[in-house]
Design a protein around this motif. Sequence first.
Motif, PDB file in Angstrom:
ATOM      1  N   THR A 223       0.827  -1.206   0.000  1.00  0.00           N
ATOM      2  CA  THR A 223       0.000   0.000   0.000  1.00  0.00           C
ATOM      3  C   THR A 223       0.863   1.259   0.000  1.00  0.00           C
ATOM      4  OG1 THR A 223      -0.192  -0.313   2.402  1.00  0.00           O
ATOM      5  CG2 THR A 223      -2.045  -1.007   1.056  1.00  0.00           C
ATOM      6  N   LEU A 224       1.946   1.240   0.775  1.00  0.00           N
ATOM      7  CA  LEU A 224       2.814   2.410   0.816  1.00  0.00           C
ATOM      8  C   LEU A 224       3.506   2.628  -0.524  1.00  0.00           C
ATOM      9  CD1 LEU A 224       3.875   4.667   2.621  1.00  0.00           C
ATOM     10  CD2 LEU A 224       5.778   3.181   3.260  1.00  0.00           C
ATOM     11  N   GLY A 225       3.915   1.531  -1.181  1.00  0.00           N
ATOM     12  CA  GLY A 225       4.519   1.660  -2.506  1.00  0.00           C
ATOM     13  C   GLY A 225       3.541   2.241  -3.513  1.00  0.00           C
ATOM     14  N   GLY A 226       2.281   1.804  -3.418  1.00  0.00           N
ATOM     15  CA  GLY A 226       1.258   2.390  -4.282  1.00  0.00           C
ATOM     16  C   GLY A 226       1.064   3.866  -4.016  1.00  0.00           C
ATOM     17  N   ALA A 227       1.146   4.259  -2.732  1.00  0.00           N
ATOM     18  CA  ALA A 227       1.017   5.675  -2.389  1.00  0.00           C
ATOM     19  C   ALA A 227       2.148   6.491  -2.981  1.00  0.00           C
ATOM     20  CB  ALA A 227       0.977   5.840  -0.868  1.00  0.00           C
ATOM     21  N   VAL A 228       3.362   5.957  -2.936  1.00  0.00           N
ATOM     22  CA  VAL A 228       4.515   6.666  -3.509  1.00  0.00           C
ATOM     23  C   VAL A 228       4.332   6.852  -5.011  1.00  0.00           C
ATOM     24  CG1 VAL A 228       6.996   6.520  -3.981  1.00  0.00           C
ATOM     25  CG2 VAL A 228       6.123   5.926  -1.712  1.00  0.00           C
ATOM     26  N   VAL A 242      11.108  14.147 -11.299  1.00  0.00           N
ATOM     27  CA  VAL A 242      11.095  12.880 -10.573  1.00  0.00           C
ATOM     28  C   VAL A 242      12.103  11.947 -11.240  1.00  0.00           C
ATOM     29  CG1 VAL A 242       9.724  10.909  -9.849  1.00  0.00           C
ATOM     30  CG2 VAL A 242       8.654  13.168 -10.008  1.00  0.00           C
ATOM     31  N   PRO A 243      13.172  11.545 -10.531  1.00  0.00           N
ATOM     32  CA  PRO A 243      14.167  10.652 -11.128  1.00  0.00           C
ATOM     33  C   PRO A 243      13.535   9.337 -11.563  1.00  0.00           C
ATOM     34  CG  PRO A 243      14.980  11.606  -9.076  1.00  0.00           C
ATOM     35  CD  PRO A 243      13.518  11.936  -9.162  1.00  0.00           C
ATOM     36  N   LEU A 244      13.794   8.947 -12.799  1.00  0.00           N
ATOM     37  CA  LEU A 244      13.223   7.708 -13.324  1.00  0.00           C
ATOM     38  C   LEU A 244      13.606   6.481 -12.489  1.00  0.00           C
ATOM     39  CD1 LEU A 244      11.600   6.254 -15.486  1.00  0.00           C
ATOM     40  CD2 LEU A 244      13.696   6.136 -16.883  1.00  0.00           C
ATOM     41  N   PRO A 245      14.855   6.385 -12.006  1.00  0.00           N
ATOM     42  CA  PRO A 245      15.200   5.208 -11.189  1.00  0.00           C
ATOM     43  C   PRO A 245      14.300   5.042  -9.964  1.00  0.00           C
ATOM     44  CG  PRO A 245      17.191   6.350 -11.851  1.00  0.00           C
ATOM     45  CD  PRO A 245      16.044   7.218 -12.257  1.00  0.00           C
ATOM     46  N   GLY A 251       8.060   1.087  -8.194  1.00  0.00           N
ATOM     47  CA  GLY A 251       7.140   0.248  -8.949  1.00  0.00           C
ATOM     48  C   GLY A 251       7.480  -1.222  -8.812  1.00  0.00           C
ATOM     49  N   THR A 252       8.772  -1.533  -8.867  1.00  0.00           N
ATOM     50  CA  THR A 252       9.233  -2.919  -8.720  1.00  0.00           C
ATOM     51  C   THR A 252       8.950  -3.447  -7.321  1.00  0.00           C
ATOM     52  OG1 THR A 252      10.992  -2.534 -10.346  1.00  0.00           O
ATOM     53  CG2 THR A 252      11.223  -4.457  -8.903  1.00  0.00           C
TER      54      THR A 252
END
Length: 287
Positions: A223-228, A242-245, A251-252
Amino acid sequence: MGVSRSPIPRSYRLASFTTLLLTTVATVVGLAAPNFYRDDPALLPQIYGQDVLTLVVAVPALAASLYYADRGSLRGYLVWLGVTGYLLYTYASYAFMTAFNELYLVYTMLLWLTLFTFVGGMVRLDAAALKRDLEGTSVRPYVVFQLSLAVLISSLWLSEVLPATLAGTTPASIAEPGLPTSVIYSLDLGILVPGFVLTAYWLRNRRAWGYAFTAVLLVKIATLGGAVLAMVVYMIHDGQAVPLPQVVIFGTLTAISLGLIGRFLAAINPESDPVRAGPNPESGVET
């Protein structure tokens, strides 16, 4: 399932229902009311992204998991605890870091409601039953993932904290928005990272609470990753770089955590009871 009635005491159900109501109100007001947040413009995309994920994903997930947990599902119970942990983290950051607004008391209420529910729910969880269900499942992927997260989060924040500390300055992420400090640094380095390390250690040694906290932390990270990722969308829309890495990394991590929690939940016996048998503190009856 062996539990003939709700394994969740009335007080925790009431706390979760109240959490659902207040979270919905807080996110809808934050997103719909013009110029509601008084924070630095650089922080607003992050707040809006958090609100969107919380409203669209966390609220339905909490409602659905509470429904199944209330009917004796161990899987539902674990997701219920994980989403509650996400909301605890979220509203701790809102209560301590977001600029004062008309919802301040709502944030503080959500902070203690989710803390009360999370601690009480974890104490009642039958960690031994969970361990038995996953006895034949390899723990290596979960141990490696949690240790990798601990290293990644530590490296990410310490790369900002240590240079500023050695130079006697303040990290840009704190100085530019005019914050006194970073609550996120404190929560992640003081609670989340040690939690990952300790849980990985317990799981590696096949301790029952290692399984319990692994499930909860995986849900929280998903859930936190989705929030980011939602924050990133708002930041890009706002014209911020926003840096692509970072996008690829988060996302990973979100995808991996979803895959691992799916694997974890699938290994649980649908008939397993979520709580330990014993006297119900509200009724004095054996559960």
